[in-house]
Design a protein around this motif. Structure first.
Motif, PDB file in Angstrom:
ATOM      1  N   GLU A  72       1.651  -0.221  -0.871  1.00 16.07           N
ATOM      2  CA  GLU A  72       2.554  -1.201  -1.486  1.00 16.07           C
ATOM      3  C   GLU A  72       3.820  -0.527  -2.000  1.00 16.07           C
ATOM      4  OE1 GLU A  72       0.364  -3.199  -4.524  1.00 16.07           O
ATOM      5  OE2 GLU A  72      -0.962  -4.235  -3.120  1.00 16.07           O
ATOM      6  N   TYR A  73       3.650   0.601  -2.665  1.00 15.53           N
ATOM      7  CA  TYR A  73       4.817   1.318  -3.203  1.00 15.53           C
ATOM      8  C   TYR A  73       5.716   1.834  -2.080  1.00 15.53           C
ATOM      9  CZ  TYR A  73       2.981   1.302  -7.989  1.00 15.53           C
ATOM     10  OH  TYR A  73       2.548   0.924  -9.242  1.00 15.53           O
ATOM     11  N   PHE A  74       5.114   2.442  -1.044  1.00 20.55           N
ATOM     12  CA  PHE A  74       5.935   3.001   0.033  1.00 20.55           C
ATOM     13  C   PHE A  74       6.534   1.920   0.919  1.00 20.55           C
ATOM     14  CE2 PHE A  74       3.448   6.855  -1.033  1.00 20.55           C
ATOM     15  CZ  PHE A  74       4.528   7.657  -1.378  1.00 20.55           C
ATOM     16  N   LYS A  75       5.873   0.779   1.001  1.00 20.92           N
ATOM     17  CA  LYS A  75       6.464  -0.363   1.716  1.00 20.92           C
ATOM     18  C   LYS A  75       7.737  -0.812   1.000  1.00 20.92           C
ATOM     19  CE  LYS A  75       5.490  -4.981   3.502  1.00 20.92           C
ATOM     20  NZ  LYS A  75       4.517  -6.092   3.598  1.00 20.92           N
ATOM     21  N   LYS A  76       7.659  -0.867  -0.331  1.00 18.88           N
ATOM     22  CA  LYS A  76       8.832  -1.257  -1.115  1.00 18.88           C
ATOM     23  C   LYS A  76       9.951  -0.228  -0.949  1.00 18.88           C
ATOM     24  CE  LYS A  76      10.200  -2.940  -5.685  1.00 18.88           C
ATOM     25  NZ  LYS A  76       9.737  -3.280  -7.052  1.00 18.88           N
ATOM     26  N   LEU A  77       9.579   1.049  -0.918  1.00 14.56           N
ATOM     27  CA  LEU A  77      10.578   2.110  -0.769  1.00 14.56           C
ATOM     28  C   LEU A  77      11.281   2.036   0.582  1.00 14.56           C
ATOM     29  CD1 LEU A  77       8.713   5.127  -2.391  1.00 14.56           C
ATOM     30  CD2 LEU A  77      10.869   4.140  -3.168  1.00 14.56           C
ATOM     31  N   LYS A  78      10.515   1.791   1.640  1.00 11.27           N
ATOM     32  CA  LYS A  78      11.164   1.725   2.966  1.00 11.27           C
ATOM     33  C   LYS A  78      12.060   0.502   3.093  1.00 11.27           C
ATOM     34  CE  LYS A  78       7.311  -0.307   5.633  1.00 11.27           C
ATOM     35  NZ  LYS A  78       7.996  -1.388   6.324  1.00 11.27           N
ATOM     36  N   GLU A  79      11.777  -0.527   2.286  1.00  8.47           N
ATOM     37  CA  GLU A  79      12.660  -1.700   2.267  1.00  8.47           C
ATOM     38  C   GLU A  79      13.920  -1.424   1.450  1.00  8.47           C
ATOM     39  OE1 GLU A  79       9.976  -4.585   0.720  1.00  8.47           O
ATOM     40  OE2 GLU A  79       8.963  -4.926   2.652  1.00  8.47           O
ATOM     41  N   ALA A  85      13.177   8.584   6.409  1.00  5.29           N
ATOM     42  CA  ALA A  85      12.022   8.751   7.297  1.00  5.29           C
ATOM     43  C   ALA A  85      10.720   8.956   6.528  1.00  5.29           C
ATOM     44  CB  ALA A  85      12.256   9.926   8.236  1.00  5.29           C
ATOM     45  N   GLU A  86      10.798   9.693   5.437  1.00 10.21           N
ATOM     46  CA  GLU A  86       9.583  10.065   4.701  1.00 10.21           C
ATOM     47  C   GLU A  86       8.849   8.854   4.150  1.00 10.21           C
ATOM     48  OE1 GLU A  86       7.164  13.406   3.901  1.00 10.21           O
ATOM     49  OE2 GLU A  86       8.905  13.053   5.190  1.00 10.21           O
ATOM     50  N   TYR A  87       9.589   7.829   3.767  1.00 14.47           N
ATOM     51  CA  TYR A  87       8.941   6.634   3.211  1.00 14.47           C
ATOM     52  C   TYR A  87       8.154   5.885   4.291  1.00 14.47           C
ATOM     53  CZ  TYR A  87      11.995   7.503  -0.801  1.00 14.47           C
ATOM     54  OH  TYR A  87      12.635   8.074  -1.871  1.00 14.47           O
ATOM     55  N   ILE A 122      10.053   9.010  13.077  1.00 12.71           N
ATOM     56  CA  ILE A 122      10.572   9.919  14.106  1.00 12.71           C
ATOM     57  C   ILE A 122      11.967   9.498  14.555  1.00 12.71           C
ATOM     58  CG2 ILE A 122      10.242  10.724  16.483  1.00 12.71           C
ATOM     59  CD1 ILE A 122       7.198  10.576  15.917  1.00 12.71           C
ATOM     60  N   ALA A 123      12.184   8.192  14.662  1.00  8.26           N
ATOM     61  CA  ALA A 123      13.517   7.702  15.052  1.00  8.26           C
ATOM     62  C   ALA A 123      14.568   8.109  14.020  1.00  8.26           C
ATOM     63  CB  ALA A 123      13.485   6.175  15.208  1.00  8.26           C
ATOM     64  N   ILE A 129       7.689  16.475  11.863  1.00 10.65           N
ATOM     65  CA  ILE A 129       6.454  17.077  12.380  1.00 10.65           C
ATOM     66  C   ILE A 129       5.228  16.236  12.040  1.00 10.65           C
ATOM     67  CG2 ILE A 129       4.884  19.054  12.106  1.00 10.65           C
ATOM     68  CD1 ILE A 129       7.403  20.823  11.883  1.00 10.65           C
ATOM     69  N   GLN A 130       5.091  15.850  10.756  1.00 12.36           N
ATOM     70  CA  GLN A 130       3.874  15.165  10.315  1.00 12.36           C
ATOM     71  C   GLN A 130       3.678  13.814  11.003  1.00 12.36           C
ATOM     72  OE1 GLN A 130       6.231  16.445   8.356  1.00 12.36           O
ATOM     73  NE2 GLN A 130       5.358  17.497   6.573  1.00 12.36           N
ATOM     74  N   ALA A 131       4.774  13.103  11.268  1.00 12.98           N
ATOM     75  CA  ALA A 131       4.657  11.796  11.933  1.00 12.98           C
ATOM     76  C   ALA A 131       4.106  11.956  13.345  1.00 12.98           C
ATOM     77  CB  ALA A 131       6.006  11.091  11.957  1.00 12.98           C
TER      78      ALA A 131
END
Length: 228
Positions: A72-79, A85-87, A122-123, A129-131
């Motif tokens: 939930e937190y990282f979804k909000k961050l990517k929005e 990329a990290e989010y 990755i885009a 690397i981790q993705a």
């Protein structure tokens, strides 16, 4: 007059939020995660879109293995920050860890979101690397009927090799090991260890000798050289 009154009310709130954020950071770095969580949650009440506060709460959720909350937190961050990329990677990672806890039917329903998150990472960062590692694992573990594919896993391994030779050999070794091609896995892990000479590369080869090839002598010799 109203503007002055607003400033008198608003500025102390900002100062309070900032001082509490710094307090939360100190607690986080001291690994007092439960205390830090309480502080950051209070900061979020006054600054609901503060990226760093949300990120710390996401990290704490992941540390506590609260994968749903972390997602939930990282979804909000990517929005809030769709160019980071990290989010996207961490959002996909939380989904992946949650998928390991639920039944297969529910887990399979999360696959597309995971793929999209890792591919987006990755885009945004072509050298993430981790993705790529996450996608390799995903394509290895998924049944073929749901999109599992050795060739797709290998394609991401080949991409890794272009800018991280160690990860390229490690990922090829992982694919070979998964399909029980232990002799090929040994060659790839050996190459990774020759280049990396790290605890990770040592451990991969050591575990292969000890657990899969059942060659305790080789494992002990490798350990002796690593610790020398």
């Amino acid at each position: 007059m109203k503007k002055l009154l607003f400033l008198f009310l608003f500025v102390p709130i900002c100062i309070w939020a900032q001082s509490n954020f710094e307090k939360g950071e100190k607690l986080f770095h001291a690994k007092k995660y439960d205390e830090a969580k309480v502080v950051f949650e209070n900061v979020l009440k006054t600054k609901p879109s503060d990226i760093k506060t949300i990120e710390y709460l996401g990290e704490i959720a992941a540390i506590h293995k609260s994968w749903v909350k972390g997602a939930e937190y990282f979804k909000k961050l990517k929005e809030l920050k769709p160019t980071e990329a990290e989010y996207f990677y961490k959002y996909g990672g939380c989904l992946g860890m949650r998928a390991m806890e639920v039944n297969k039917f529910k887990a399979f329903g999360m696959v597309d979101d995971m793929k999209q998150a890792f591919e987006k990472a990755i885009a945004l960062n072509p050298k993430h690397i981790q993705a790529r590692w996450a996608l390799i694992e995903l394509y290895l573990l998924l049944p073929g009927i749901l999109g599992g594919s050795e060739s797709k896993a290998l394609s991401y391994s080949n991409e890794l090799a272009q800018f991280s030779p160690v990860d390229g050999y490690l990922s090829k070794g992982r694919i070979d090991e998964y399909f029980k091609r232990y002799a090929l896995a040994e060659k790839n892990y050996m190459k990774a260890n020759e280049i990396g000479k790290s605890k990770i590369t040592f451990q991969k080869l050591y575990n292969l000798y000890l657990n899969k090839l059942k060659e305790a002598k080789k494992a002990q010799e490798l350990k002796r050289k690593f610790e020398a």
